[in-house]
Design a protein around this motif. Sequence first.
Motif, PDB file in Angstrom:
ATOM      1  N   VAL A  49     -53.139  81.164  45.416  1.00  0.00           N
ATOM      2  CA  VAL A  49     -52.700  82.193  45.282  1.00  0.00           C
ATOM      3  C   VAL A  49     -51.460  82.811  45.267  1.00  0.00           C
ATOM      4  CG1 VAL A  49     -52.713  84.399  47.152  1.00  0.00           C
ATOM      5  CG2 VAL A  49     -54.488  83.433  47.230  1.00  0.00           C
ATOM      6  N   GLU A  50     -50.833  82.092  45.626  1.00  0.00           N
ATOM      7  CA  GLU A  50     -48.886  82.273  45.510  1.00  0.00           C
ATOM      8  C   GLU A  50     -48.494  81.862  44.531  1.00  0.00           C
ATOM      9  OE1 GLU A  50     -44.454  79.635  47.107  1.00  0.00           O
ATOM     10  OE2 GLU A  50     -46.712  79.892  48.512  1.00  0.00           O
ATOM     11  N   LEU A  51     -48.741  80.405  44.067  1.00  0.00           N
ATOM     12  CA  LEU A  51     -48.985  80.506  42.477  1.00  0.00           C
ATOM     13  C   LEU A  51     -49.409  82.324  41.586  1.00  0.00           C
ATOM     14  CD1 LEU A  51     -49.797  77.491  42.383  1.00  0.00           C
ATOM     15  CD2 LEU A  51     -47.523  77.517  41.902  1.00  0.00           C
ATOM     16  N   LEU A  52     -50.459  82.394  41.298  1.00  0.00           N
ATOM     17  CA  LEU A  52     -51.205  83.285  40.342  1.00  0.00           C
ATOM     18  C   LEU A  52     -50.484  84.161  40.526  1.00  0.00           C
ATOM     19  CD1 LEU A  52     -55.262  83.468  41.489  1.00  0.00           C
ATOM     20  CD2 LEU A  52     -53.602  82.739  39.485  1.00  0.00           C
ATOM     21  N   ALA A  53     -49.568  84.765  41.872  1.00  0.00           N
ATOM     22  CA  ALA A  53     -48.806  86.173  42.008  1.00  0.00           C
ATOM     23  C   ALA A  53     -47.683  85.987  41.346  1.00  0.00           C
ATOM     24  CB  ALA A  53     -48.435  85.915  43.858  1.00  0.00           C
ATOM     25  N   MET A  54     -47.399  84.320  41.709  1.00  0.00           N
ATOM     26  CA  MET A  54     -45.964  84.255  40.901  1.00  0.00           C
ATOM     27  C   MET A  54     -46.296  84.461  39.512  1.00  0.00           C
ATOM     28  SD  MET A  54     -44.817  79.937  42.058  1.00  0.00           S
ATOM     29  CE  MET A  54     -43.378  80.164  43.686  1.00  0.00           C
ATOM     30  N   LEU A  55     -47.148  84.206  38.706  1.00  0.00           N
ATOM     31  CA  LEU A  55     -47.741  84.569  37.584  1.00  0.00           C
ATOM     32  C   LEU A  55     -48.143  86.015  36.954  1.00  0.00           C
ATOM     33  CD1 LEU A  55     -49.912  81.225  36.973  1.00  0.00           C
ATOM     34  CD2 LEU A  55     -47.726  81.848  36.289  1.00  0.00           C
ATOM     35  N   GLY A  56     -48.203  86.249  38.191  1.00  0.00           N
ATOM     36  CA  GLY A  56     -48.641  88.054  38.156  1.00  0.00           C
ATOM     37  C   GLY A  56     -50.087  87.700  37.691  1.00  0.00           C
ATOM     38  N   LEU A  57     -50.593  87.351  37.889  1.00  0.00           N
ATOM     39  CA  LEU A  57     -52.573  87.118  37.296  1.00  0.00           C
ATOM     40  C   LEU A  57     -53.042  88.097  38.929  1.00  0.00           C
ATOM     41  CD1 LEU A  57     -52.327  84.267  36.313  1.00  0.00           C
ATOM     42  CD2 LEU A  57     -52.240  85.797  34.778  1.00  0.00           C
TER      43      LEU A  57
END
Length: 63
Positions: A49-57
């Motif tokens: 979830v954190e990585l997806l948020a970082m990528l703006g997905l």
Amino acid sequence: MTSVRSTPLADTALAFADVRAAEKAAHLVRNALAAKTVAVHAQDAAECVELLAMLGLDLSELK
């Protein structure tokens, strides 16, 4: 009876709409692939979830 005439402006607008629709579909495919790649490599759900948020997905647009 009315006839529908094709005008250069209408043809251009239709072509533009087609290109935009194709671009949106390609964008969704790229986002889905990116989200899948992140999910495979994440240690756990929280990191995913954190990585997806970082990528703006935004997963809400992925079905």
